[in-house]
Design an enzyme around this catalytic site. Structure first.
Site, PDB file in Angstrom:
ATOM      1  N   ASP A  97       0.380  -1.101  -0.239  1.00 28.95           N
ATOM      2  CA  ASP A  97      -0.123  -0.046   0.258  1.00 28.95           C
ATOM      3  C   ASP A  97       0.713   1.681   0.303  1.00 28.95           C
ATOM      4  O   ASP A  97       0.356   2.730  -0.421  1.00 28.95           O
ATOM      5  CB  ASP A  97      -0.697   0.086   1.359  1.00 28.95           C
ATOM      6  CG  ASP A  97      -0.674  -0.280   2.156  1.00 28.95           C
ATOM      7  OD1 ASP A  97       0.796  -0.364   2.617  1.00 28.95           O
ATOM      8  OD2 ASP A  97      -0.373   0.304   3.697  1.00 28.95           O
ATOM      9  N   GLU A 122       4.042  -0.284   7.846  1.00 31.17           N
ATOM     10  CA  GLU A 122       2.225  -0.992   7.590  1.00 31.17           C
ATOM     11  C   GLU A 122       3.504  -1.762   6.761  1.00 31.17           C
ATOM     12  O   GLU A 122       3.679  -1.688   6.334  1.00 31.17           O
ATOM     13  CB  GLU A 122       1.328   0.178   6.761  1.00 31.17           C
ATOM     14  CG  GLU A 122       0.244  -0.043   6.539  1.00 31.17           C
ATOM     15  CD  GLU A 122      -1.205   0.184   6.370  1.00 31.17           C
ATOM     16  OE1 GLU A 122      -2.705  -0.368   5.822  1.00 31.17           O
ATOM     17  OE2 GLU A 122      -0.845   1.734   6.609  1.00 31.17           O
ATOM     18  N   ASP A 182      -6.274  -3.005  -1.608  1.00 27.82           N
ATOM     19  CA  ASP A 182      -4.860  -2.167  -3.190  1.00 27.82           C
ATOM     20  C   ASP A 182      -5.024  -2.646  -5.070  1.00 27.82           C
ATOM     21  O   ASP A 182      -4.746  -2.004  -5.809  1.00 27.82           O
ATOM     22  CB  ASP A 182      -3.692  -1.907  -2.456  1.00 27.82           C
ATOM     23  CG  ASP A 182      -4.449  -0.438  -1.221  1.00 27.82           C
ATOM     24  OD1 ASP A 182      -5.765  -1.652  -0.663  1.00 27.82           O
ATOM     25  OD2 ASP A 182      -3.683   0.422  -0.865  1.00 27.82           O
ATOM     26  N   GLU A 224      -2.118   9.359  -0.021  1.00 28.46           N
ATOM     27  CA  GLU A 224      -3.734   8.016  -0.093  1.00 28.46           C
ATOM     28  C   GLU A 224      -5.151   8.603   0.481  1.00 28.46           C
ATOM     29  O   GLU A 224      -5.805   7.743   0.111  1.00 28.46           O
ATOM     30  CB  GLU A 224      -3.314   7.323   1.299  1.00 28.46           C
ATOM     31  CG  GLU A 224      -3.761   6.712   2.279  1.00 28.46           C
ATOM     32  CD  GLU A 224      -3.395   5.749   3.732  1.00 28.46           C
ATOM     33  OE1 GLU A 224      -3.874   4.952   3.692  1.00 28.46           O
ATOM     34  OE2 GLU A 224      -1.989   7.076   3.997  1.00 28.46           O
ATOM     35  N   HIS A 238       0.687   6.223  -2.502  1.00 25.82           N
ATOM     36  CA  HIS A 238       0.207   4.873  -2.430  1.00 25.82           C
ATOM     37  C   HIS A 238      -0.550   5.424  -3.252  1.00 25.82           C
ATOM     38  O   HIS A 238      -1.100   6.477  -5.182  1.00 25.82           O
ATOM     39  CB  HIS A 238      -1.780   5.352  -1.199  1.00 25.82           C
ATOM     40  CG  HIS A 238      -1.478   4.593  -0.648  1.00 25.82           C
ATOM     41  ND1 HIS A 238      -1.012   4.700   0.423  1.00 25.82           N
ATOM     42  CD2 HIS A 238      -2.780   3.829   0.077  1.00 25.82           C
ATOM     43  CE1 HIS A 238      -1.583   4.075   1.517  1.00 25.82           C
ATOM     44  NE2 HIS A 238      -2.569   3.005   1.817  1.00 25.82           N
TER      45      HIS A 238
END
Length: 749
Positions: free
Chosen positions: A354, A360, A367, A625, A645
Site C-alpha cells: 500500500d 505498514e 489496493d 492516500e 499510495h
C-alpha cells in the site's frame, strides 16, 4: 534442490522478542573449497529466513537486494539460484551476510507493528552445485563445517533502518585467501520437521536498483544537511564520506518538509533512519543492504569530523520491464499518470504494498485488485501477480476467508477473526486472475486460482443464504471516499456478485463443469441485490456515485439507471468526484460507457479539491492516500496519511483503454484481439494524447490530436493482432492505411 543442505545460523546477541525495538547484529558466513578439475557450470542456491546478500570469490554474485523476497514462510521458502560459473577459480569461497528482513524484523501496521512474525532467528541454507563435462555433479552444502562471525552491520530492519559500524568491517570476507581462523563454528538449529520440503524456486524477478536520482542540497544548518531528490521514491541513499575514525553519520528520511524541516510524523513507529560510523580509512561508501525507505527528502547529521563526498538516491523495485507510456497536452494530467507510475514503482517490491514509508507496507489485497489492470498496462506484471496470487492462496483460511493482506503476518494478525471477508479486498482472489488472463492469456492463472475462488464463494453461500451479504464487522467499504459513504451491505453484495461472475467467466475458459452454476449464482445475487437495495427509479440504497459506478460495472443496474442517477449525483456533488478506493477505478470508464465523456474529462482536468490535479498543483510526485492528504485550508492530514499510495491512481487504465482507445478482449486475451475505441476530449481541455503498450505480438502505438471538433487518430498495431475500430458517435471523414499504421480523420458530434 537443497534437500541435503542444513539450515545454519549464528547467534550474535540476546534473543529479541516481538516487542523489542531492534534486532541483533547481522551474522556473516563463509565456506572455502578447492577444485581438482574445472566444471562446465557452477550454481549457487540459497534460501533464508531473513534476507541475504551473497558473495563468491570476493564479488557480489548479483545486483539484487532483499533476496529471497517476502512470502508466508510457514507455507513456502523461496530459493534463489545464481550462475557463478564465471567467478570460479581453483581456490574458492562463498560468503553470505544475513539481515532481519520480513521474517524476523518488524512487519505490520500501527498496533500490529511487531517483530519475529515468522522466525526469532535469521537462518539460511545453501549449496554450490558443480556440473562437469562428463555429467557428474559435485555439491558443497551448508553444514557444520561452515564458519561464522559478526561484523559491521550492527542491526538491520526494513522499517527501522540499518546501523553500520565500519570500524568492525570484515574486509573481503568471501575471498578464497581470507583468514577466518578467528571465526566461530556455525550453529545447526534443531526443528521437529524438515523445513526443506517447503523450498520452492523464487517466482519474482529480483529487487534491483532501477533508477538513480541526484539529490539537491536544500539547506545546511551547522552539522545538519537537508536534501531533496525531487521525486517521492522507494530505496536508499548511497553515500561516500571521508573523515575521522568514530565519526557518526545519521540519515533520516521523509516525504515532506514542513516549515523547512523534515516531516516524519506520518511514519508512525517506523524510524526510517540509517546510521554509519566511519572507520577513518579515506573515502568510505555506505549503501544499506537490508532496508528501504519511502522518501523524497532526507537529512544527514554529521557528528564528529567528517565530510560528505558524494550522494545518490537509488530507486529500488522488482525488476519488471516497462510495458507502456501515456502523455497528453495537459501537463497536469500527464503528471497524474507519472505519479501513478511512480506509486507503482515505489510499492512493487516483491509484493504489491500500500505504501513504502510508514509502519505498514503490507500487501493489501483491495489496493492490488483496483490497480492491477493499470499496473499491467504500465509494466509486464505477469510473474509478479502470479506470485502475489500464490501469497493470497497461502493466506486464505480453511473456511474460505481471504484476509485483507498477503503475506499474512502471524504476529499482530493472529487474532484475525476468520469469520469475515472484507468486501473489495477478499475478492482480489477473483478479480486479479480475471484481469491477468485478459491482459496475458495465461490459463494456468485460472487453473491455479479457481479452486480458491470457489472456496471463497462457498463461504459466502453458507454465510449469506439470502444472497445478500449483510453487514459484518471489519469492513472498509469504499475506503477513503469524500464524505460519500456506501452502505457496507451494498458493497459486500456487489462484490459477492462480481466474484460469482468472475468464477463463471474464468470457469468457461478452462471448461469447468461448475461455470453454469456460478452464472446462475450471479443471477440470484443480482436479483436479491435489486430487491433489497434498488428503488423503482434505479436509486441504490446509500445513493453515492460509487453505488452507480460499481452497480453498472458489475451488471447490477441498467445503463439508463446508472446514467440518470450519475447525472443527478454529479449535479448534487457540484460536478466533483466523491469515490474512494473501490469506486474510483470505475469513475472515468463508466462515464465514457454511458455517454458522459464530457463529465469524465471535466472531473479529470478539475484543478481544485477534490481531484487528481489538486495533488499535482500542490507538489505531489506520487498518488496520495487521501484526496485530502493535504489541503490549503487544513494543511497535512494528521494520523494515517501516506503521500505514496497507488490506489487512487487506478485512473491509469482509463488513460490507455479509453483516452487512447486500446481495448483488449477477454475472448481473445493477451491482446490477440484489440478494438481501438478512443474517447477524445469533447471539452477541448486536452487537445492531444499519445502512448503505447507492448504486447507479446509487438508494440501498439495510439495517438489522437483534436482541432476543434475534428480529430486525427493514428494507430500502429502489429499485423498479427486482430484489430477492430469503433468510433461510436464520431463520423469517419477519411481513413488511410500504410502497412501496420492507420490514420483516421474523425468528426466529433
Amino acid at each position: 534442490m537443497l534437500m541435503k543442505s542444513k539450515w545454519i545460523t549464528y547467534t550474535t546477541g540476546d534473543y529479541k522478542g516481538i516487542d523489542d525495538k531492534y534486532g541483533n547484529p547481522s551474522p556473516y558466513f563463509r565456506k572455502a573449497f578447492t577444485l581438482t578439475r574445472k566444471p562446465k557450470k557452477a550454481s549457487l542456491m540459497i534460501s533464508s529466513l531473513g534476507v541475504f546478500k551473497a558473495y563468491f570469490n570476493g564479488q557480489a554474485v548479483s545486483n539484487d537486494y532483499l533476496a529471497p523476497g517476502w512470502v508466508d514462510y510457514r507455507k513456502q521458502l523461496p530459493v534463489v539460484e545464481y550462475d557463478v560459473t564465471h567467478l570460479l577459480q581453483e581456490k574458492n569461497a562463498v560468503g553470505v551476510v544475513l539481515g532481519d528482513g520480513w521474517a524476523v524484523g518488524h512487519v505490520g501496521s500501527n498496533f500490529t507493528f511487531k517483530r519475529t512474525s515468522w522466525s526469532d532467528t535469521i537462518e539460511f541454507t545453501a549449496l554450490v552445485r558443480l556440473t562437469y563435462e562428463d555429467g557428474t555433479v559435485e555439491e558443497v552444502h551448508t553444514d557444520d563445517t561452515w564458519k561464522a562471525t559478526q561484523g559491521a552491520i550492527r542491526r538491520s530492519d526494513i522499517y527501522m533502518g540499518e546501523y553500520v559500524d565500519a570500524r568492525l568491517d570484515l574486509g573481503n570476507f568471501s575471498h578464497p585467501d581470507y583468514d577466518d581462523s578467528a571465526w566461530d563454528p556455525v550453529e545447526v538449529p534443531a526443528f521437529k520437521f524438515t523445513r526443506n520440503t517447503f523450498l520452492k524456486r523464487v517466482m519474482n524477478p529480483p529487487i534491483v536498483v532501477k533508477h538513480i536520482l541526484e539529490p539537491t542540497l536544500v539547506k545546511q544548518e551547522g552539522n545538519h544537511f537537508l536534501y531533496d531528490v525531487s521525486q517521492n521514491m522507494s530505496g536508499v541513499v548511497r553515500c561516500v564520506f571521508r573523515g575521522a575514525r568514530g565519526a557518526r553519520i545519521i540519515i533520516r528520511h521523509g516525504e515532506l518538509l514542513v516549515d523547512g524541516a523534515l516531516y516524519t510524523e506520518n511514519l508512525r513507529k517506523a524510524e526510517a533512519t540509517n546510521t554509519y560510523i566511519l572507520a577513518g580509512t579515506g573515502d568510505e561508501t555506505f549503501r544499506p543492504l537490508f532496508t528501504f525507505h519511502g522518501f523524497r527528502f532526507f537529512e544527514i547529521t554529521v557528528e564528529g569530523q567528517a565530510e560528505i563526498v558524494s550522494l545518490s538516491a537509488e530507486v529500488m523495485y522488482t525488476d519488471l520491464p516497462s510495458a507502456g507510456t501515456f502523455s497528453c497536452s495537459d501537463p497536469i494530467v500527464t503528471k497524474v499518470y507519472q505519479n501513478a507510475l511512480w506509486g507503482q514503482r515505489g510499492n512493487f517490491l516483491d509484493v504489491p504494498t500500500d505504501c513504502p514509508q510508514r509502519d505498514e507496507r503490507l500487501g493489501w489485497a483491495g489496493d492490488a485488485q483496483v490497480f492491477c489492470k493499470s499496473a499491467m498496462f504500465n509494466m509486464d506484471c505477469r510473474v509478479f501477480f502470479k506470485k502475489y496470487l500464490h501469497d493470497l492462496r497461502d493466506a486464505q483460511l480453511g473456511n474460505g476467508v481471504v484476509p485483507i493482506v498477503a503475506p499474512l503476518p502471524i504476529v499482530g494478525f493472529r487474532n484475525y477473526s476468520g469469520h469475515d471477508c472484507t468486501a473489495g479486498w477478499a475478492e482480489c482472489i477473483a478479480e486479479l486472475p480475471y484481469f491477468h488472463y485478459l491482459m496475458y492469456g495465461d490459463k494456468t492463472v485460472i487453473r491455479d486460482n479457481l479452486p480458491a475462488i470457489k472456496k471463497l464463494l462457498d463461504y459466502y453461500e453458507e454465510e449469506s443464504p439470502s444472497r445478500v451479504r449483510d453487514y459484518l464487522d471489519h469492513r472498509y467499504g469504499d475506503w477513503l471516499n469524500c464524505n460519500a459513504v456506501m452502505d457496507q451491505s451494498v458493497v459486500a453484495t456487489m462484490y459477492y456478485a462480481r466474484a460469482a461472475w468472475d468464477a463463471a467467466q474464468l470457469g468457461r475458459v478452462i471448461g469447468d463443469f461448475e461455470a453454469d452454476r456460478y452464472e446462475a449464482l450471479y443471477g440470484e445475487i443480482r436479483e436479491a441485490f435489486r430487491k433489497r437495495f434498488v428503488e423503482p427509479d434505479g436509486r441504490i440504497f446509500s445513493d453515492t456515485q460509487s453505488c452507480y459506478l460499481m452497480g453498472y460495472a458489475f451488471g447490477l443496474i441498467s445503463a439508463n439507471e446508472a446514467r440518470e442517477n450519475l447525472r443527478r449525483k454529479l449535479k448534487e456533488d457540484d460536478g466533483h468526484l466523491t469515490s474512494g478506493f473501490l469506486g474510483i477505478k470505475f469513475l472515468l470508464p463508466v462515464l465514457c460507457e454511458l455517454g458522459l465523456t464530457k463529465e469524465a474529462y471535466q472531473i479529470l482536468t478539475y484543478r481544485d479539491f477534490p481531484g487528481w490535479a489538486y495533488s499535482v498543483r500542490h507538489g505531489a510526485t506520487t498518488i496520495w492516500e487521501h484526496w485530502d492528504s493535504f489541503t490549503v485550508e487544513k494543511g497535512i492530514r494528521p494520523g494515517m496519511n501516506s503521500f505514496n499510495h497507488y490506489s487512487l491512481g487506478s485512473c491509469t487504465e482509463w488513460m490507455y483503454e479509453y483516452c487512447l482507445g486500446i481495448h483488449p478482449h477477454f475472448e481473445a486475451p493477451g491482446f490477440r484481439k484489440v478494438t481501438f475505441r478512443p474517447f477524445p476530449d469533447p471539452t477541448g481541455a486536452i487537445t492531444w494524447a499519445k502512448g503505447h503498450h507492448d504486447t507479446d505480438f509487438g508494440r501498439i502505438e495510439a495517438a489522437w490530436e483534436a482541432n476543434g471538433k475534428q480529430v486525427t487518430y493514428r494507430v500502429t498495431v502489429p499485423q498479427s493482432i486482430d484489430s477492430h475500430f469503433d468510433f461510436g458517435a464520431m463520423t469517419v471523414v477519411s481513413e488511410t492505411r500504410n502497412g501496420e499504421s492507420y490514420e483516421f480523420v474523425l468528426q466529433m458530434p
